[in-house]
Design a protein around this motif. Structure first.
Motif, PDB file in Angstrom:
ATOM      1  N   CYS A 183     -33.988  33.688  34.082  1.00  0.00           N
ATOM      2  CA  CYS A 183     -32.746  33.249  33.441  1.00  0.00           C
ATOM      3  C   CYS A 183     -32.251  34.355  32.522  1.00  0.00           C
ATOM      4  O   CYS A 183     -32.847  35.422  32.410  1.00  0.00           O
ATOM      5  N   ILE A 306     -30.519  21.695  33.715  1.00  0.00           N
ATOM      6  CA  ILE A 306     -29.336  22.023  32.907  1.00  0.00           C
ATOM      7  C   ILE A 306     -29.742  22.585  31.549  1.00  0.00           C
ATOM      8  O   ILE A 306     -29.209  23.604  31.081  1.00  0.00           O
ATOM      9  N   TYR A 309     -31.622  26.235  31.970  1.00  0.00           N
ATOM     10  CA  TYR A 309     -30.891  27.365  32.539  1.00  0.00           C
ATOM     11  C   TYR A 309     -29.429  27.437  32.092  1.00  0.00           C
ATOM     12  O   TYR A 309     -28.632  28.110  32.706  1.00  0.00           O
ATOM     13  N   THR A 310     -29.080  26.744  31.023  1.00  0.00           N
ATOM     14  CA  THR A 310     -27.748  26.880  30.426  1.00  0.00           C
ATOM     15  C   THR A 310     -27.891  27.053  28.924  1.00  0.00           C
ATOM     16  O   THR A 310     -28.973  26.873  28.352  1.00  0.00           O
ATOM     17  N   ASN A 311     -26.787  27.397  28.275  1.00  0.00           N
ATOM     18  CA  ASN A 311     -26.793  27.605  26.822  1.00  0.00           C
ATOM     19  C   ASN A 311     -26.759  26.306  26.025  1.00  0.00           C
ATOM     20  O   ASN A 311     -26.790  26.326  24.800  1.00  0.00           O
TER      21      ASN A 311
END
Length: 401
Positions: A183, A306, A309-311
């Motif tokens: 990531c 989610i 792997y996301t901010n």
């Protein structure tokens, strides 16, 4: 196996022994307890009460009646509809054969074992890569007697060990596979990849349980609840028989009585299976719980992807940093999250946050941020010393010329 389920039962109500989220605990703790409880109940009915009672001819003595009940229980029975007048030949009743009820306790135990296996894998593998989350959370629960800085240092050492281990063993196949899950926060994703794998393990296990029960019970278990409800509604509005085709209470049994010579007699008796009254209720509860659990596990798996792997997963870190009133720049906080914590550090803090409160988390994140600032300051000082040393060598070299 007995010690395994005893350990699972002992964990109920011990909130300090947690290293995962509530959905995982639904799988490996509450489901295991539910299945083991059902196992104990069915076993008591089988080995203490009378699970089967057969209608025998009047000339049978008490030992013969006991033998008939025993042989029909062990040999298995077959279902025959009430309105069917002709009893099928013993070679033709295989399609009606019912032979699962003897093994219900063992079926439930095997199911409980498979629900507990993902948790065992998660706990053992997380320790192997340097994160003893159970120990960390247990120490945090005793924060009154433990310095929060020591806990932060324990997490710091685990994060550093995880990074250094990847650098040293970069050429190994396992690390190459982990790079697939890379990531934006770098290579510190060992724990995150393991966590996602365990979530997938839980999801696959939930789905395979339906196939497992369908195979053993000889009917599509995934539609059991809807068909049971449909049958109940028909019985309310009609005068249909109260008999269940999945868990019949009235069955037939064929067995042979041997005499001297070639004088053998086949007996066909009708038996009552009161144990199936409880089996039907137990498997109906299991069907409802499995449908609910599968849905929750799937949602948890999607949210896990989610958040990792996301901010979105970073927002709660900023909240705890602001609670500490640190006078640091936004860029410095971003570097703390992206270059120091990375995916694994954020996941560790999220799991801890699920099992503690905001005050403890604010202190813990603050302690980790101080460790990060000290490490950055130390690196800068080392760089300055190295530059001074290089400058000294350059002056010495030039003077020697």
């Amino acid at each position: 196996m007995a010690s395994l389920f005893k350990n699972a039962l002992e964990q109920v109500g011990q909130s300090h022994k947690v290293d995962d989220d509530i959905i995982d605990r639904f799988n490996h703790r509450f489901t295991v307890v539910l299945l083991v409880t059902f196992t104990a109940f069915v076993s008591a009915k089988q080995f203490v009460g009378g699970p089967i009672s057969c209608w025998t001819p009047a000339q049978f003595s008490d030992p013969q009646v006991a033998y008939t009940n025993s042989i029909c229980w062990l040999k298995g029975t077959y279902y025959l509809e009430v309105d069917r007048q002709v009893i099928p030949h013993r070679t033709e009743n295989s399609e009606f054969r019912i032979a699962y009820y003897q093994f219900v306790p063992y079926i439930l135990l095997v199911m409980a074992l498979f629900f507990y296996l993902p948790h065992m894998f998660w706990r053992n593998m997380s320790r192997r890569i340097g994160f003893d989350l159970r120990s960390i959370i247990q120490n945090i629960k005793q924060v009154a007697n433990t310095d929060i800085n020591q806990i932060a240092l324990q997490i710091h050492i685990a994060l550093e060990y995880n990074s250094s281990k990847h650098v040293v063993n970069r050429q190994k196949i396992f690390n190459r596979l982990l790079e697939i899950f890379q990531c934006s926060r770098g290579y510190r994703i060992r724990l995150s990849s393991l966590y996602i794998f365990v979530k997938i393990f839980y999801m696959i296990n939930c789905l395979c349980q339906f196939y497992f029960l369908s195979t053993l019970l000889s009917f599509p278990f995934h539609t059991f609840g809807t068909e049971w409800l449909s049958t109940m509604l028909k019985k309310i509005h009609t005068t249909a028989s109260n008999e269940s085709k999945w868990f019949p209470r009235v069955v037939m049994c064929d067995f042979m009585v041997r005499h001297l010579g070639s004088n053998h007699h086949w007996m066909a008796v009708q038996c009552n299976l009161p144990i199936n009254l409880f089996n039907e209720l137990i498997f109906l509860i299991i069907w409802i719980w499995f449908m609910f659990l599968s849905s929750l596990t799937f949602i948890s798996l999607i949210l896990c992807f989610i958040l990792i792997y996301t901010n979105i997963s970073c927002t709660f870190i900023y909240k705890y940093l602001h609670m500490n009133l640190f006078k640091s720049e936004k860029e410095q906080q971003d570097e703390f999250i992206e270059k120091y914590l990375k995916c694994d550090g954020i996941l560790v803090l999220r799991i801890i946050a699920h099992n503690t409160n905001d005050i403890i988390m604010a202190n813990l994140v603050g302690a980790l941020f101080k460790i990060y600032l000290n490490s950055i300051e130390k690196e800068n000082n080392d760089d300055d010393d190295q530059r001074q040393l290089n400058g000294h060598y350059e002056r010495v070299d030039s003077s020697s010329i």
